[in-house]
Design a protein around this motif. Structure first.
Motif, PDB file in Angstrom:
ATOM      1  N   LEU A 252       7.560  43.652  -6.523  1.00  0.00           N
ATOM      2  CA  LEU A 252       8.983  43.880  -6.250  1.00  0.00           C
ATOM      3  C   LEU A 252       9.840  42.885  -7.015  1.00  0.00           C
ATOM      4  O   LEU A 252      10.915  43.242  -7.530  1.00  0.00           O
ATOM      5  N   GLN A 253       9.380  41.647  -7.095  1.00  0.00           N
ATOM      6  CA  GLN A 253      10.099  40.627  -7.850  1.00  0.00           C
ATOM      7  C   GLN A 253      10.237  41.045  -9.311  1.00  0.00           C
ATOM      8  O   GLN A 253      11.317  40.926  -9.915  1.00  0.00           O
ATOM      9  N   GLU A 254       9.159  41.552  -9.892  1.00  0.00           N
ATOM     10  CA  GLU A 254       9.196  42.016 -11.282  1.00  0.00           C
ATOM     11  C   GLU A 254      10.152  43.199 -11.434  1.00  0.00           C
ATOM     12  O   GLU A 254      10.871  43.302 -12.438  1.00  0.00           O
ATOM     13  N   TYR A 255      10.161  44.077 -10.444  1.00  0.00           N
ATOM     14  CA  TYR A 255      11.023  45.265 -10.511  1.00  0.00           C
ATOM     15  C   TYR A 255      12.502  44.869 -10.531  1.00  0.00           C
ATOM     16  O   TYR A 255      13.275  45.353 -11.369  1.00  0.00           O
TER      17      TYR A 255
ATOM     18  N   GLN B 183      13.809  42.044 -11.348  1.00  0.00           N
ATOM     19  CA  GLN B 183      14.119  41.310 -12.569  1.00  0.00           C
ATOM     20  C   GLN B 183      14.322  42.272 -13.732  1.00  0.00           C
ATOM     21  O   GLN B 183      15.190  42.054 -14.575  1.00  0.00           O
ATOM     22  N   SER B 184      13.527  43.335 -13.779  1.00  0.00           N
ATOM     23  CA  SER B 184      13.674  44.316 -14.857  1.00  0.00           C
ATOM     24  C   SER B 184      15.009  45.051 -14.766  1.00  0.00           C
ATOM     25  O   SER B 184      15.521  45.535 -15.771  1.00  0.00           O
ATOM     26  N   LYS B 185      15.563  45.130 -13.547  1.00  0.00           N
ATOM     27  CA  LYS B 185      16.857  45.788 -13.334  1.00  0.00           C
ATOM     28  C   LYS B 185      18.014  44.799 -13.343  1.00  0.00           C
ATOM     29  O   LYS B 185      19.160  45.173 -13.076  1.00  0.00           O
ATOM     30  N   ARG B 186      17.680  43.512 -13.614  1.00  0.00           N
ATOM     31  CA  ARG B 186      18.696  42.451 -13.634  1.00  0.00           C
ATOM     32  C   ARG B 186      19.430  42.327 -12.297  1.00  0.00           C
ATOM     33  O   ARG B 186      20.651  42.181 -12.233  1.00  0.00           O
ATOM     34  N   LEU B 187      18.663  42.416 -11.217  1.00  0.00           N
ATOM     35  CA  LEU B 187      19.222  42.288  -9.874  1.00  0.00           C
ATOM     36  C   LEU B 187      18.865  40.930  -9.288  1.00  0.00           C
ATOM     37  O   LEU B 187      18.015  40.216  -9.818  1.00  0.00           O
TER      38      LEU B 187
ATOM     39  N   LYS C 167       8.654  41.816  12.491  1.00  0.00           N
ATOM     40  CA  LYS C 167       9.358  42.890  11.796  1.00  0.00           C
ATOM     41  C   LYS C 167      10.306  42.234  10.793  1.00  0.00           C
ATOM     42  O   LYS C 167      11.164  41.446  11.165  1.00  0.00           O
ATOM     43  N   VAL C 168      10.128  42.570   9.513  1.00  0.00           N
ATOM     44  CA  VAL C 168      10.864  41.892   8.438  1.00  0.00           C
ATOM     45  C   VAL C 168      11.572  42.910   7.559  1.00  0.00           C
ATOM     46  O   VAL C 168      11.023  43.971   7.248  1.00  0.00           O
ATOM     47  N   ASP C 169      12.800  42.582   7.166  1.00  0.00           N
ATOM     48  CA  ASP C 169      13.561  43.374   6.194  1.00  0.00           C
ATOM     49  C   ASP C 169      13.555  42.648   4.855  1.00  0.00           C
ATOM     50  O   ASP C 169      13.643  41.412   4.812  1.00  0.00           O
ATOM     51  N   VAL C 170      13.461  43.402   3.767  1.00  0.00           N
ATOM     52  CA  VAL C 170      13.659  42.823   2.446  1.00  0.00           C
ATOM     53  C   VAL C 170      15.019  43.290   1.947  1.00  0.00           C
ATOM     54  O   VAL C 170      15.324  44.488   1.934  1.00  0.00           O
ATOM     55  N   VAL C 171      15.866  42.330   1.573  1.00  0.00           N
ATOM     56  CA  VAL C 171      17.264  42.602   1.229  1.00  0.00           C
ATOM     57  C   VAL C 171      17.510  42.255  -0.232  1.00  0.00           C
ATOM     58  O   VAL C 171      17.114  41.176  -0.701  1.00  0.00           O
TER      59      VAL C 171
END
Length: 349
Positions: free
Chosen positions: A196-199, A201-205, A225-229
């Motif tokens: 996800l980190q690579e993704y 970064q590829s989108k410049r987010l 229970k965890v959210d990724v934001v």
């Protein structure tokens, strides 16, 4: 190196271990017999068995037996983690000469992860040798991922202190690196947080942020229970027995959601393009083709030219024939007159 030299080295390393770990009371009676079984299982015979004892002592046991926290395996685990990292890095560097630094780092991260190390510990059966408090044992500590992974690193540290790097490296290769291909192929070991980190970064987010939304259940059986934001938007939610597992599941959900959206978008775009092509094809098919006029010859220019040449040749041939005919008649008329003149002269004579 001679046997005497090797023994001297091992004694020296063992003394270093005692200085590193402090003075410890060795295991007694029944515990010694128990640890000998483990030594046979892992193929390592300790000079100082108290090192192996400490490597398998959880802090909960140190607490209930009035020992200090330094008598647990935490310091041994710290040392074993470094030895493990060196061994794995050396192996990857030598065996995967075509891989980049980034690829090697990912492989190492997976191989030394708690999930993999705990699985190796289960295969060895380390859980039955770990010293735990009664409460921790009742709560399933002997099969807990974190305890098993820490115990494996502790054993690596103990082998290093007792016998040096070569023995520790041999142990790591036998029980961890021998299965490297299966480990690297197993989807259960995929690091979704890294993907996800690579993704992003590829989108410049901006970097993903993991937030615990809820903790449920008793202390020994909690579920997180965890959210990724990303950019203030929740991309995925995950659950797990630990925060790390919940974060991995959240990252996986985020990737699957994004990949699903991308696939749907591509499908829609593909359908639209296909429909557009079909519509244009139908429009072209509906345009009537012009028909040649019935009252006009459709011969090509070349055909017309060839017809004209043939007609000229025919006309010339006919003219020549007429000329030949005329010439023949004139000749016959001349011969007839000559005969008539000859007959007249003969009658007069």
């Amino acid at each position: 190196m001679s046997n005497n030299g090797s023994s001297t080295l091992q004694r020296g390393v063992s003394i270093l271990g005692k200085l590193f770990g402090g003075l410890r009371k060795g295991p007694s009676g029944e515990r010694v017999r128990h640890l000998r079984k483990l030594q046979k299982r892992i193929g390592v015979r300790f000079t100082d068995l108290s090192l192996l004892e400490q490597a398998l002592t959880h802090r909960s046991y140190s607490h209930v037996t009035a020992q200090t926290r330094n008598d647990s395996n935490e310091r041994m685990e710290f040392l074993g983690d470094s030895v493990l990292g060196l061994s794995v890095s050396q192996y990857l560097y030598l065996e995967y000469a075509d891989r980049s630094e980034g690829a090697l780092s990912k492989m190492k991260s997976l191989l030394v992860s708690r999930k993999v190390l705990s699985a190796v510990s289960r295969n060895i059966g380390l859980g039955e040798y770990v010293l735990l408090s009664g409460e921790e044992s009742d709560m399933g500590g002997r099969d807990r991922t974190s305890i098993l992974a820490d115990s494996f690193e502790g054993v690596v540290g103990a082998i290093y202190l007792d016998q040096g790097y070569r023995s520790a490296n041999r142990f790591i290769r036998q029980f961890l690196l021998a299965d490297i291909n299966d480990i690297l192929k197993d989807e259960e070991h995929t690091n979704y947080k890294s993907l996800l980190q690579e993704y992003v970064q590829s989108k410049r987010l901006s970097h993903p942020v993991y937030r615990v939304r809820k903790e449920e259940g008793p202390e020994h059986e909690k579920e997180f229970k965890v959210d990724v934001v990303v950019r203030g938007e929740s991309w995925g939610t995950g659950r797990g027995k630990s925060k790390k597992d919940a974060e991995q599941n959240a990252a996986r959900a985020a990737l699957e959601k994004r990949q699903g959206k991308l696939a749907a978008r591509n499908a829609v775009n593909g359908k639209t393009r296909s429909e557009g092509r079909g519509k244009r094809t139908a429009e072209v098919a509906e345009v009537p083709k012009p028909k040649p006029a019935a009252d006009k010859p459709t011969r090509s220019r070349r055909a017309r030219g060839e017809h004209g040449i043939a007609a000229s040749r025919k006309r010339i041939a006919e003219e020549r024939k007429e000329d030949a005919k005329d010439t023949s008649e004139v000749a016959r008329e001349g011969r007839r007159r000559e005969r008539a003149a000859g007959e007249a002269r003969a009658e007069e004579g």
